[in-house]
Design a protein around this motif. Sequence first.
Motif: not given
Length: 177
Positions: A96-100, A152-172
């Motif tokens: 999102a910061c435009g850093t390679p 690329q960062a804009a493709r991930f909405s906060w809702a999607e970010t939250a969903r994937q974060t919850l999935d990662a916690y569930a897997q852990a």
Amino acid sequence: AHDVRKNVETLVEACSTVAQAADDATLVIGGKLPARDDPVFYGPPPQASALGITDRVHFIGWVDESDKPAILRGAACAVFVSRYEGFGLPVLEALACGTPTIASDASSLPELVGAAGFALDPDDVQGLAGAILSCLVDESLAEELRQRGPQQAARFSWAETARQTLDAYAQAAAGRG
């Protein structure tokens, strides 16, 4: 903290290779250093010393959230070579910061990076060094990655970010992480 899963050891080793090819390259590592090495936490200063690159590696300690964007925008590239990562929010912040951005091909990171950076084997020291050098010396590539990152960062909405974060916690929690 420098959890061993963050794979800082490989990053420092790659920096040693980069230092031989790029005289002005400096590695900046954020995060609180552990009081001592143990099976869970890794302290990289002795490794940097053994490789003769102590003057090229700077440990800046804990970084406040408010300071991260400025640090990322000032970097030639951001490197995340974790052997395991949850959702990978720091990678998304760098994009999102435009850093390679260079990330390992573990967990969710390749999906996050997409075509906006490099995703490679977290133990490929030479590949990592090559990717870092590419960001340092190939200005047209670096500029292209700077343009692609925020898109690329804009493709991930906060809702999607939250969903994937919850999935990662569930897997852990289920012992799969």
